[in-house]
Design an enzyme around this catalytic site. Sequence first.
Site, short mmCIF file in Angstrom:
data_model
loop_
_atom_site.label_atom_id
_atom_site.label_comp_id
_atom_site.label_asym_id
_atom_site.label_seq_id
_atom_site.Cartn_x
_atom_site.Cartn_y
_atom_site.Cartn_z
N ASP A 144 0.87 1.53 -3.41
CA ASP A 144 -0.28 1.63 -2.52
C ASP A 144 -1.21 2.78 -2.93
OD1 ASP A 144 -1.85 0.94 -0.37
OD2 ASP A 144 -0.72 2.11 1.08
N THR A 157 -0.04 -11.13 1.27
CA THR A 157 -0.79 -12.29 1.76
C THR A 157 -2.09 -11.82 2.44
OG1 THR A 157 0.63 -12.22 3.74
CG2 THR A 157 1.19 -13.82 2.04
N ASN A 201 -3.89 -9.34 1.44
CA ASN A 201 -4.84 -9.00 0.37
C ASN A 201 -5.64 -10.21 -0.09
OD1 ASN A 201 -2.47 -6.74 -1.23
ND2 ASN A 201 -3.95 -6.34 0.40
N ARG A 206 4.40 3.07 6.98
CA ARG A 206 4.68 1.80 7.65
C ARG A 206 5.08 0.79 6.60
NH1 ARG A 206 -0.10 -1.07 6.91
NH2 ARG A 206 -1.86 0.24 6.31
N GLU A 232 16.93 2.76 3.28
CA GLU A 232 16.39 4.09 3.48
C GLU A 232 14.94 4.08 3.01
OE1 GLU A 232 18.03 6.60 4.90
OE2 GLU A 232 19.85 5.40 5.12
#
Length: 258
Positions: free
Chosen positions: A38, A84, A86, A213, A226
């Site tokens: 990201d 999806t 994007n 998130r 984790e």
Amino acid sequence: MADWKRGLRRVLYPAYEARMVRRLPADRIPQHVGVMLDGNRRWAKAVGADTADGYRAGAANIEPLLEWCEEVGVQVVTLWLLSTDNLNRPAEQLRELLGVIEGAVSTLAEERRWRLHPVGALDLLPAETAERLKAAEEATRDVDGLLVNIAVGYGGRREIADAVRSLLHEQAAQGRTIEELAEVIDVEHIAEHLYTKGQPDPDLVIRTSGEQRLGGFLLWQSAQSEFYFCEAYWPDFRRVDFLRAVRAYAERERRYGA
């Protein structure tokens, strides 16, 4: 950053990283690592580059990541390259991104160092993109190396829906009614129809760019994972960042709900 600071880092960081690798406990290395790549667009904006340059910079950082994973003994990596959601981006931006993804995946396949496995709703992608992904998988099918899941057109909710749909079709073909299936269905039945069927669930999920998130990444598989959130945008994600994530994982006591 001042030039002298950059120079000092170039001298000190390799020794620091080597010490980190030596100190990682061999019995606490994650077997499967999921990575949410990201921050490419924000990186581009921060450095005054075009969005496409951000995508290309992010793609260039994939091969180093796979090498770092091999170095510490990771066996499976899942890379989330395109969600999806994007697919709803402006057409020109989406074309640029898909072009970068196609090129990156083809380059990885040509290396023949890693076994590539596309995961996602390939039917939602342009035919050319889907074919390139399938070709990369076929070209590396016999490679005895790190298994790399290429998540393109991927969404966790879509994956679960696809798994249930596949399960229902399978059971219908065997002549089982919905009522009969409802009596016996359990989580394992659904797991056997996920995109990652037969693979271990991710032990560690890393997300770059400071976002904390999941955004739909491996929703089913990450129930016991984790998580490690890194502030660096993906193009700036370094070996030391990766090693810190693995070290943090190794230091945690995994309770599995106990």
